[in-house]
Motif scaffolding. Structure first.
Motif, PDB file in Angstrom:
ATOM      1  N   LYS A 490      -2.697   3.506 -12.465  1.00 47.77           N
ATOM      2  CA  LYS A 490      -2.690   4.470 -11.358  1.00 47.77           C
ATOM      3  C   LYS A 490      -3.576   5.680 -11.630  1.00 47.77           C
ATOM      4  O   LYS A 490      -3.910   6.422 -10.703  1.00 47.77           O
ATOM      5  CB  LYS A 490      -1.265   4.922 -11.061  1.00 47.77           C
ATOM      6  CG  LYS A 490      -0.592   5.679 -12.197  1.00 47.77           C
ATOM      7  CD  LYS A 490       0.833   6.068 -11.811  1.00 47.77           C
ATOM      8  CE  LYS A 490       1.527   6.839 -12.940  1.00 47.77           C
ATOM      9  NZ  LYS A 490       2.916   7.201 -12.565  1.00 47.77           N
ATOM     10  N   ASP A 522      -0.507  -8.615  -6.659  1.00 48.39           N
ATOM     11  CA  ASP A 522       0.379  -7.692  -5.933  1.00 48.39           C
ATOM     12  C   ASP A 522       0.108  -6.249  -6.338  1.00 48.39           C
ATOM     13  O   ASP A 522       0.095  -5.336  -5.499  1.00 48.39           O
ATOM     14  CB  ASP A 522       1.841  -8.046  -6.190  1.00 48.39           C
ATOM     15  CG  ASP A 522       2.248  -9.369  -5.559  1.00 48.39           C
ATOM     16  OD1 ASP A 522       1.519  -9.824  -4.643  1.00 48.39           O
ATOM     17  OD2 ASP A 522       3.273  -9.945  -5.977  1.00 48.39           O
ATOM     18  N   LEU A 523      -0.095  -6.022  -7.646  1.00 47.57           N
ATOM     19  CA  LEU A 523      -0.403  -4.675  -8.122  1.00 47.57           C
ATOM     20  C   LEU A 523      -1.688  -4.153  -7.490  1.00 47.57           C
ATOM     21  O   LEU A 523      -1.757  -3.005  -7.022  1.00 47.57           O
ATOM     22  CB  LEU A 523      -0.551  -4.666  -9.647  1.00 47.57           C
ATOM     23  CG  LEU A 523       0.721  -4.579 -10.485  1.00 47.57           C
ATOM     24  CD1 LEU A 523       0.386  -4.806 -11.949  1.00 47.57           C
ATOM     25  CD2 LEU A 523       1.367  -3.205 -10.311  1.00 47.57           C
ATOM     26  N   THR A 525      -3.058  -5.048  -4.741  1.00 50.03           N
ATOM     27  CA  THR A 525      -2.831  -4.780  -3.319  1.00 50.03           C
ATOM     28  C   THR A 525      -2.111  -3.454  -3.123  1.00 50.03           C
ATOM     29  O   THR A 525      -2.490  -2.633  -2.268  1.00 50.03           O
ATOM     30  CB  THR A 525      -2.004  -5.921  -2.701  1.00 50.03           C
ATOM     31  OG1 THR A 525      -2.700  -7.167  -2.881  1.00 50.03           O
ATOM     32  CG2 THR A 525      -1.774  -5.679  -1.224  1.00 50.03           C
ATOM     33  N   ASN A 526      -1.083  -3.217  -3.932  1.00 50.15           N
ATOM     34  CA  ASN A 526      -0.311  -1.968  -3.813  1.00 50.15           C
ATOM     35  C   ASN A 526      -1.157  -0.745  -4.132  1.00 50.15           C
ATOM     36  O   ASN A 526      -0.963   0.324  -3.558  1.00 50.15           O
ATOM     37  CB  ASN A 526       0.904  -2.013  -4.734  1.00 50.15           C
ATOM     38  CG  ASN A 526       1.937  -3.019  -4.267  1.00 50.15           C
ATOM     39  OD1 ASN A 526       1.998  -3.365  -3.078  1.00 50.15           O
ATOM     40  ND2 ASN A 526       2.739  -3.542  -5.195  1.00 50.15           N
ATOM     41  N   ARG A 528      -4.312  -0.633  -3.612  1.00 46.03           N
ATOM     42  CA  ARG A 528      -5.463  -0.722  -2.702  1.00 46.03           C
ATOM     43  C   ARG A 528      -6.760  -0.984  -3.472  1.00 46.03           C
ATOM     44  O   ARG A 528      -7.793  -0.373  -3.233  1.00 46.03           O
ATOM     45  CB  ARG A 528      -5.589   0.550  -1.865  1.00 46.03           C
ATOM     46  CG  ARG A 528      -4.374   0.776  -0.975  1.00 46.03           C
ATOM     47  CD  ARG A 528      -4.505   2.001  -0.150  1.00 46.03           C
ATOM     48  NE  ARG A 528      -3.305   2.186   0.680  1.00 46.03           N
ATOM     49  CZ  ARG A 528      -3.126   3.214   1.512  1.00 46.03           C
ATOM     50  NH1 ARG A 528      -4.052   4.154   1.614  1.00 46.03           N
ATOM     51  NH2 ARG A 528      -2.013   3.302   2.221  1.00 46.03           N
TER      52      ARG A 528
END
Length: 572
Positions: A490, A522-523, A525-526, A528
């Motif tokens: 992040k 999935d990560l 995508t989350n 972006r």
């Protein structure tokens, strides 16, 4: 009568003057002893008394034998007396004994005094105490040949002894061994507990090493936390010598792995030991030590606290490594490096760009793949020159593609090593290359590995933001194989995650790989982020990836890496 008196007075004056000169000369700083013709002491000066510890009444009338050190044999004294009787003079180094029994070295000059008939009347001995000089010489020798901390022989003395041992092994047709011993993680321990405890640990290591070997063997300190042991005459049979040396090495390993204590603390350390056998007729000292060093590094690679013997196969690998490094230094200048391009496609199988993959086409070795020569380049820092060359030629290719409608929207992914990324002016270099070739920065994608973050996370993030400000996109290569991916994800200004091909290979066979790949998608995508899978080789893998919404693909299913002209033909 007056003439006679005058002559008598002149003679008396000359005698008095001679006596005064003799008295002054007698009280020199050197020890002086006078004996009669039979060798009995009749006079000594103060320097003599100071040097020997005797008083005048204790030594006058005695024979000098009372000060004999008993360090010289009969032949020594026979030669001394031969010279005194034939030449009338002798000089040389001799050991004496003080009153307290201390033996000390001195330089003596002994002169036989004769009368007008050439008969010996006295002997005069002048001594110079050499104790201090000998101590100074010993200190200098210790500094030159011994380690100041552990008092072990240093490298210089070890090499001298090893050279003699090799010659002896050749004469005796026997085998011995050199053991190179490196303390595992000593620097960390030293920095943690302090240098005083670190020094005490090294002194204890030296003591334990001496206790593990025979009196005839040599233990030396090469420097820092590195020691070496020379085992001589282990056996006249190579296999037996190897077995015996192995037992000694294991004894050393066990001893050095025991706890140490300093200032109430218990310290733990362990050794990595490399062993090289020698037979005395085919290797030099330097070669044997180098082989032991290579074996020691093999022990480190095997997990530390272990022993490895040098293997000729290892030597061949090292020689090949050195040869390839030498050739690699000339590869750019001789135009042996080439860029190959592997296509990247979207979910509709439309080309979005390519990854630049480096190939080394050697005139003798042929095609050398990156997994062979890139580690060599990394170790030798050649990766900096090679990385610059790759980046420059990639941007040159993007400039050429920009001239054609079919290729102007393609991106090129370029791998950046941690060392290349770490250089202070890396961002400036990228900006300069982009400007020089007039390339749209959005067409360039830099692929980074997690290793770029291990040194300085904050500085890495700042540099990544600077690259983003240029308009360059950033991809995290081999995502999922590092330990830090999730915690740092992040914080990093990334555009893309690239799933390592090792996970892609197992998604249709291994449930854990499939679960991990799904989690990475999935990560992404989350957060972006775009996500691309590399190493896609089968339709089953592609189906799985599409089902879980992977956005882009790369692998043999869509095309292998090709030279530029073949790659462009495939695009048509």
């Amino acid at each position: 009568m007056e003439l006679t008196n005058t002559n008598t007075m002149q003679v008396s004056t000359e005698i008095d003057e001679g006596l005064r000169i003799s008295a002054v000369a007698f009280e020199t700083s050197d020890a002086v002893m006078v004996t009669d013709a039979d060798g009995n002491i009749i006079r000594v000066n103060q320097a003599f008394l100071d040097a020997t510890g005797y008083s005048s009444h204790e030594i006058i009338g005695k024979n000098p034998r009372v000060m004999s050190s008993e360090k010289h044999d009969k032949s020594f004294y026979n030669e001394m007396w031969r010279q005194l009787l034939q030449v009338g003079f002798w000089s040389g180094e001799i050991f004496g004994k003080r009153k307290n029994g201390e033996i000390y070295p001195k330089f003596a000059k002994i002169t036989a005094v004769k009368d007008k008939h050439q008969r010996v009347t006295h002997y005069v001995a002048v001594y110079n105490d050499l104790s201090e000089r000998k101590r100074s010489e010993a200190e200098i020798r210790n500094l030159a040949f011994y380690d100041a901390l552990t008092k072990l022989p240093n490298r210089h003395l070890f090499v001298d002894r090893f050279s003699a041992a090799l010659a002896g092994a050749f004469r005796l047709n026997s085998y011995g061994a050199a053991m190179l011993i490196d303390l595992d993680r000593f620097k960390i321990l030293n920095d943690t507990v302090g240098h005083e405890c670190g020094d005490l640990l090294l002194i204890e290591v030296a003591s334990r090493l001496r206790a593990c070997v025979r009196e005839m063997d040599t233990v030396a300190r090469l420097g820092a936390d590195e020691f070496i042991v020379l085992i001589e005459n282990a056996s006249d049979d190579q296999d037996d010598a190897s077995r015996k040396v192995g037992l000694v090495a294991e004894k050393i390993r066990g001893s050095l792995a025991l706890p140490y204590h300093c200032k109430g603390q218990q310290l733990l350390s362990s050794p990595s030991i490399g062993v090289s056998l020698y037979g005395g007729n085919e290797k030099s000292v330097d070669v044997i030590i180098h082989q032991a060093e290579m074996a020691m590094y093999q022990a480190k690679d095997a997990g530390r606290n272990t022993i490895r013997f040098f293997d000729p196969v290892m030597q061949n690998k090292v020689a090949l490594h050195a040869s390839m490094e030498h050739d690699l230094r000339n590869a750019i200048a001789q135009r042996q490096l080439h860029l190959y391009y592997q296509i990247q496609v979207d979910k509709n199988h439309q080309p979005t760009g390519a990854e630049c993959l480096l190939r080394w086409i050697h005139p003798v070795r042929g095609l050398v793949l990156p997994n062979i020569f890139i580690p060599i380049a990394e170790e030798s820092n050649l990766i900096l020159d090679i990385g610059h060359w790759v980046l420059d030629n990639s941007c040159k290719q993007l400039a050429l593609w920009a001239r054609h409608e079919q290729t102007r929207r393609l991106t090129l992914a370029v791998n950046v090593s941690a060392k290349q990324f770490a250089i202070p002016d890396f961002v400036d270099n990228v900006a300069r290359i982009l400007k020089e070739h007039e390339v749209d920065p959005a067409r360039l994608k830099l692929e980074l590995t997690e290793s770029v973050m291990l040194e300085n996370m904050a500085a890495t993030i700042d540099k990544m933001h600077a690259l983003k400000a240029l308009g360059v996109s950033l991809s995290m290569d081999d995502f999922g194989i590092g330990y830090s991916s999730l915690s740092y994800l992040k914080r990093l200004p990334l555009d893309q995650l690239k799933i390592d091909q090792g996970f892609i290979q197992g998604i249709t066979m291994d449930g854990s790989d499939a679960m991990l790949v799904q989690t990475i998608i999935d990560l992404a995508t989350n957060f972006r982020l775009n996500v691309i899978a590399e190493g896609v080789e089968t339709e089953a893998q592609l189906t799985f990836l599409k089902h879980h919404d992977c956005m882009a693909f790369q692998g043999f299913l869509f095309g292998e890496a090709l030279p530029i002209h073949e790659f462009e033909l495939r695009l048509c």
